[in-house]
Scaffold this motif. Structure first.
Motif, mmCIF file in Angstrom:
data_model
loop_
_atom_site.group_PDB
_atom_site.id
_atom_site.type_symbol
_atom_site.label_atom_id
_atom_site.label_comp_id
_atom_site.label_asym_id
_atom_site.label_seq_id
_atom_site.Cartn_x
_atom_site.Cartn_y
_atom_site.Cartn_z
ATOM 1 N N UNK A 121 35.096 46.163 68.342
ATOM 2 C CA UNK A 121 34.083 46.599 67.374
ATOM 3 C C UNK A 121 33.800 48.083 67.620
ATOM 4 N N UNK A 122 33.962 48.864 66.566
ATOM 5 C CA UNK A 122 33.653 50.284 66.685
ATOM 6 C C UNK A 122 32.152 50.485 66.625
ATOM 7 N N UNK A 123 31.670 51.458 67.385
ATOM 8 C CA UNK A 123 30.269 51.809 67.247
ATOM 9 C C UNK A 123 30.153 53.264 66.812
ATOM 10 N N UNK A 133 28.688 55.783 68.094
ATOM 11 C CA UNK A 133 28.879 56.802 69.127
ATOM 12 C C UNK A 133 30.361 57.132 69.320
ATOM 13 N N UNK A 134 31.211 56.108 69.282
ATOM 14 C CA UNK A 134 32.644 56.336 69.440
ATOM 15 C C UNK A 134 33.196 57.148 68.263
ATOM 16 N N UNK A 135 32.781 56.793 67.050
ATOM 17 C CA UNK A 135 33.242 57.526 65.867
ATOM 18 C C UNK A 135 32.730 58.962 65.913
ATOM 19 N N UNK A 136 31.509 59.173 66.344
ATOM 20 C CA UNK A 136 30.951 60.524 66.471
ATOM 21 C C UNK A 136 31.726 61.318 67.516
ATOM 22 N N UNK A 137 32.111 60.670 68.613
ATOM 23 C CA UNK A 137 32.884 61.339 69.660
ATOM 24 C C UNK A 137 34.249 61.788 69.138
ATOM 25 N N UNK A 138 34.950 60.884 68.444
ATOM 26 C CA UNK A 138 36.265 61.225 67.889
ATOM 27 C C UNK A 138 36.129 62.319 66.830
ATOM 28 N N UNK A 139 35.092 62.235 66.013
ATOM 29 C CA UNK A 139 34.854 63.279 65.007
ATOM 30 C C UNK A 139 34.621 64.620 65.689
ATOM 31 N N UNK A 158 37.762 66.207 66.761
ATOM 32 C CA UNK A 158 38.478 66.759 65.614
ATOM 33 C C UNK A 158 37.699 67.915 64.980
ATOM 34 N N UNK A 159 36.610 68.326 65.640
ATOM 35 C CA UNK A 159 35.776 69.429 65.134
ATOM 36 C C UNK A 159 35.168 69.101 63.774
ATOM 37 N N UNK A 160 34.784 67.833 63.579
ATOM 38 C CA UNK A 160 34.148 67.395 62.349
ATOM 39 C C UNK A 160 32.697 67.056 62.636
ATOM 40 N N UNK A 161 31.851 67.336 61.687
ATOM 41 C CA UNK A 161 30.433 66.985 61.828
ATOM 42 C C UNK A 161 30.007 66.192 60.603
ATOM 43 N N UNK A 162 29.285 65.095 60.833
ATOM 44 C CA UNK A 162 28.808 64.244 59.760
ATOM 45 C C UNK A 162 27.329 63.971 59.952
ATOM 46 N N UNK A 163 26.618 63.812 58.835
ATOM 47 C CA UNK A 163 25.227 63.379 58.947
ATOM 48 C C UNK A 163 25.224 61.892 59.288
ATOM 49 N N UNK A 164 24.068 61.365 59.620
ATOM 50 C CA UNK A 164 23.976 59.966 60.078
ATOM 51 C C UNK A 164 24.458 58.970 59.028
ATOM 52 N N UNK A 165 24.129 59.211 57.765
ATOM 53 C CA UNK A 165 24.521 58.266 56.712
ATOM 54 C C UNK A 165 26.043 58.226 56.567
ATOM 55 N N UNK A 166 26.672 59.387 56.592
ATOM 56 C CA UNK A 166 28.131 59.450 56.467
ATOM 57 C C UNK A 166 28.801 58.847 57.692
ATOM 58 N N UNK A 167 28.247 59.127 58.858
ATOM 59 C CA UNK A 167 28.797 58.569 60.099
ATOM 60 C C UNK A 167 28.700 57.045 60.088
ATOM 61 N N UNK A 168 27.607 56.525 59.599
ATOM 62 C CA UNK A 168 27.432 55.068 59.503
ATOM 63 C C UNK A 168 28.464 54.480 58.535
ATOM 64 N N UNK A 169 28.680 55.156 57.408
ATOM 65 C CA UNK A 169 29.644 54.694 56.400
ATOM 66 C C UNK A 169 31.060 54.683 56.985
ATOM 67 N N UNK A 211 31.708 51.860 59.558
ATOM 68 C CA UNK A 211 31.991 50.567 58.924
ATOM 69 C C UNK A 211 33.388 50.508 58.342
ATOM 70 N N UNK A 212 33.811 51.594 57.665
ATOM 71 C CA UNK A 212 35.143 51.623 57.065
ATOM 72 C C UNK A 212 36.241 51.554 58.133
ATOM 73 N N UNK A 213 36.089 52.333 59.187
ATOM 74 C CA UNK A 213 37.097 52.333 60.252
ATOM 75 C C UNK A 213 37.151 50.987 60.966
ATOM 76 N N UNK A 214 36.002 50.355 61.140
ATOM 77 C CA UNK A 214 35.978 49.044 61.783
ATOM 78 C C UNK A 214 36.740 48.017 60.940
#
Length: 100
Positions: A2-4, A6-12, A15-26, A29-32
């Motif tokens: 199960x992805x969480x 924090x892990x997606x934020x770390x990988x982002x 990759x030098x990517x920044x997302x707001x909380x709503x986008x990170x949550x979306x 879920x998609x990656x999971x």
């Protein structure tokens, strides 16, 4: 697995990517869901199934490498706007450091 978030934020971040909380949550879920589908595919019995290299049956698109009659130099040069001693003359594109 199960992805969480924090892990997606770390990988982002890697990759030098920044997302707001709503986008990170979306994205979490998609990656999971994608990883869960891949897990389902790994459970499919594939013993004796030939690997697929192309989804469409294709014949070779390469032609045989055989010499062919070409146009003569005179025929080709008849289509150019300017020529000099049997060569195509084109405007200079490199500056020779000369003042005009």
């Amino acid at each position: 697995m199960m992805l969480d978030k924090d892990l997606v934020a770390h990988v982002a971040g890697l990759a030098k990517l920044q997302f707001d909380d709503a986008t990170l949550e979306k994205f979490t879920g998609q990656l999971d869901k994608i990883i869960q589908m891949e897990d389902q595919l790994s459970q499919v019995e594939t013993t004796g199934v030939k690997p697929t290299t192309h989804i469409a049956r294709q014949k070779s698109t390469f032609r045989a490498d055989v010499p062919q009659k070409d146009n003569s130099r005179q025929e080709l040069l008849a289509n150019v706007p300017e020529q000099d001693q049997g060569l195509i003359k084109v405007p200079a594109i490199l500056d020779q450091g000369e003042d005009d």
